[in-house]
Write a protein that holds these residues in place. Structure first.
Motif, PDB file in Angstrom:
ATOM      1  N   ARG A  50       7.668  -6.707   0.364  1.00  0.00           N
ATOM      2  CA  ARG A  50       8.383  -5.603   1.017  1.00  0.00           C
ATOM      3  C   ARG A  50       7.512  -4.356   1.174  1.00  0.00           C
ATOM      4  NH1 ARG A  50      13.413  -5.641   2.032  1.00  0.00           N
ATOM      5  NH2 ARG A  50      13.610  -3.393   1.679  1.00  0.00           N
ATOM      6  N   GLY A  51       6.228  -4.484   0.915  1.00  0.00           N
ATOM      7  CA  GLY A  51       5.338  -3.346   1.080  1.00  0.00           C
ATOM      8  C   GLY A  51       4.546  -3.069  -0.177  1.00  0.00           C
ATOM      9  N   VAL A  52       3.874  -1.923  -0.191  1.00  0.00           N
ATOM     10  CA  VAL A  52       2.974  -1.550  -1.274  1.00  0.00           C
ATOM     11  C   VAL A  52       3.560  -0.355  -2.023  1.00  0.00           C
ATOM     12  CG1 VAL A  52       0.638  -0.841  -1.879  1.00  0.00           C
ATOM     13  CG2 VAL A  52       1.006  -2.374   0.079  1.00  0.00           C
ATOM     14  N   PHE A  53       3.579  -0.466  -3.351  1.00  0.00           N
ATOM     15  CA  PHE A  53       4.224   0.552  -4.180  1.00  0.00           C
ATOM     16  C   PHE A  53       3.234   1.101  -5.205  1.00  0.00           C
ATOM     17  CE2 PHE A  53       7.410  -2.089  -2.380  1.00  0.00           C
ATOM     18  CZ  PHE A  53       8.467  -1.240  -2.096  1.00  0.00           C
ATOM     19  N   ALA A  54       3.205   2.421  -5.334  1.00  0.00           N
ATOM     20  CA  ALA A  54       2.352   3.072  -6.324  1.00  0.00           C
ATOM     21  C   ALA A  54       3.006   2.953  -7.704  1.00  0.00           C
ATOM     22  CB  ALA A  54       2.152   4.537  -5.965  1.00  0.00           C
ATOM     23  N   ALA A  55       2.169   2.691  -8.700  1.00  0.00           N
ATOM     24  CA  ALA A  55       2.692   2.541 -10.058  1.00  0.00           C
ATOM     25  C   ALA A  55       1.631   2.928 -11.071  1.00  0.00           C
ATOM     26  CB  ALA A  55       3.141   1.095 -10.301  1.00  0.00           C
ATOM     27  N   ALA A  73       5.527   1.949 -14.520  1.00  0.00           N
ATOM     28  CA  ALA A  73       6.394   2.989 -13.969  1.00  0.00           C
ATOM     29  C   ALA A  73       6.068   3.112 -12.492  1.00  0.00           C
ATOM     30  CB  ALA A  73       6.170   4.311 -14.694  1.00  0.00           C
ATOM     31  N   VAL A  74       7.086   3.092 -11.646  1.00  0.00           N
ATOM     32  CA  VAL A  74       6.867   2.939 -10.209  1.00  0.00           C
ATOM     33  C   VAL A  74       7.421   4.131  -9.425  1.00  0.00           C
ATOM     34  CG1 VAL A  74       9.024   1.673  -9.853  1.00  0.00           C
ATOM     35  CG2 VAL A  74       7.089   1.264  -8.309  1.00  0.00           C
ATOM     36  N   ASP A  75       6.763   4.473  -8.327  1.00  0.00           N
ATOM     37  CA  ASP A  75       7.343   5.378  -7.338  1.00  0.00           C
ATOM     38  C   ASP A  75       8.131   4.534  -6.350  1.00  0.00           C
ATOM     39  OD1 ASP A  75       6.077   7.566  -8.441  1.00  0.00           O
ATOM     40  OD2 ASP A  75       4.458   7.631  -6.962  1.00  0.00           O
ATOM     41  N   CYS A  76       9.396   4.852  -6.160  1.00  0.00           N
ATOM     42  CA  CYS A  76      10.222   4.087  -5.230  1.00  0.00           C
ATOM     43  C   CYS A  76       9.825   4.387  -3.783  1.00  0.00           C
ATOM     44  CB  CYS A  76      11.695   4.426  -5.444  1.00  0.00           C
ATOM     45  SG  CYS A  76      12.331   3.935  -7.057  1.00  0.00           S
ATOM     46  N   ARG A  77      10.345   3.613  -2.884  1.00  0.00           N
ATOM     47  CA  ARG A  77      10.111   3.831  -1.453  1.00  0.00           C
ATOM     48  C   ARG A  77      10.500   5.268  -1.072  1.00  0.00           C
ATOM     49  NH1 ARG A  77       9.985   0.250   2.958  1.00  0.00           N
ATOM     50  NH2 ARG A  77      10.269  -1.433   1.455  1.00  0.00           N
ATOM     51  N   THR A  79       4.024   6.448  -3.249  1.00  0.00           N
ATOM     52  CA  THR A  79       4.375   5.220  -2.527  1.00  0.00           C
ATOM     53  C   THR A  79       4.532   5.504  -1.040  1.00  0.00           C
ATOM     54  OG1 THR A  79       5.379   3.997  -4.349  1.00  0.00           O
ATOM     55  CG2 THR A  79       6.212   3.515  -2.151  1.00  0.00           C
ATOM     56  N   GLY A  80       5.127   6.616  -0.703  1.00  0.00           N
ATOM     57  CA  GLY A  80       5.350   6.896   0.709  1.00  0.00           C
ATOM     58  C   GLY A  80       6.314   5.894   1.315  1.00  0.00           C
TER      59      GLY A  80
END
Length: 289
Positions: free
Chosen positions: A22-27, A71-75, A80-81
């Motif tokens: 579903r895309g790329v996520f910063a964590a 720990a993740v930044d959500c969409r 994450t953007g």
């Protein structure tokens, strides 16, 4: 806005980009400290206007006891953007992101934690997947209540919705920034940078999600998954007494953290980490009586 007082980060924490269907996520990926064996993996989901950095104060204690933490930044959040070329911000989309992130890790079931609005997402993810034991080892709701936010917070959300399409994020920042004079200058600069990194479309969508939130506690209670609830008090977003009643309905392990406020992960990180480790590493922990 999620609170933060320090940007101190464990030396062994690694910023990563999680590539999913579903895309790329910063964590932030924080393995167990030293040579400790992995005793479990936790996925931490921040709240509205928050980011993965909200959990920094807890990371050393969790890592020291053998838990790998992501720990993740959500969409739409901070680093994450948009995550993908065709971003969408319905709750179903954001729930699908959590499932995709979890599957991308390839480590088996994770301990899922959501703070504030993140609690709404993790609750919805568990319900949508019928508590799939291949995905979730447990779920923790931290400073998240059963349904609608307080009337004071609803006023703030309506105010944000009234301006987010007509004002720039830079113009809105003076009205949402922390008024706490104890916040260090480097943290204040980070908070502004984080705010500017948010998607205005995501901010509007999530504000509306919070206004539309319904109580699905009974649905979560039907899932065969260990549940814990952590409630920092006092909290002006969800009444701690209402949070405790939700915990009882869930048969959940419950911890109230005095003076933790809405962000006990920041104000009382050692107490939150201790409660999480007790729950994650001894899942037979007693539920609320």
């Amino acid at each position: 806005m999620s609170q933060l007082l320090s940007l101190e980060t464990p030396d062994h924490a690694r910023p990563v980009r999680l590539r999913t269907e579903r895309g790329v996520f910063a964590a932030l990926d924080v393995p167990p400290a030293g040579h400790a064996p992995v005793r479990g993996t936790a996925l931490l989901v921040p709240g509205f206007m928050g980011s993965k950095e909200d959990f920094l104060p807890m990371l050393p204690a969790l890592s020291a006891d053998g838990v790998r933490v992501l720990a993740v930044d959500c969409r739409g959040q901070y680093e994450t953007g948009s995550a993908s070329s065709t971003p969408a911000y319905s709750q179903d989309d954001m729930v699908g992101d959590l499932v995709a992130v979890t599957r991308s890790l390839g480590v088996g079931p994770v301990h899922l934690l959501g703070h504030s609005y993140g609690g709404s997402l993790v609750r919805a993810a568990v319900i949508a997947t019928q508590g799939d034991p291949s995905l979730w080892a447990s779920v923790t709701l931290m400073n998240f209540g059963p349904g609608a936010v307080s009337s004071w917070q609803r006023e703030r959300l309506h105010l944000l919705l009234s301006v987010v399409e007509s004002m720039s994020l830079a113009e809105i920042w003076p009205f949402v920034r922390s008024k706490d004079e104890s916040v260090p200058e480097d943290v204040e600069r980070f908070l502004e940078r984080r705010w500017m990194g948010n998607s205005p479309i995501q901010l509007a969508a999530v504000a509306q999600h919070m206004l539309d939130e319904t109580d699905t506690t009974a649905d979560l209670a039907r899932m065969a998954i260990p549940v814990s609830v952590i409630s920092g008090a006092p909290d002006e977003t969800w009444d701690p007494d209402g949070v405790e009643r939700m915990a009882r309905q869930l048969g959940a392990a419950f911890v109230r953290i005095k003076d933790g406020g809405h962000s006990p992960n920041v104000h009382k990180p050692s107490e939150v980490a201790s409660a999480l480790l007790d729950f994650w590493l001894t899942p037979q922990s007693a539920a609320v009586a």
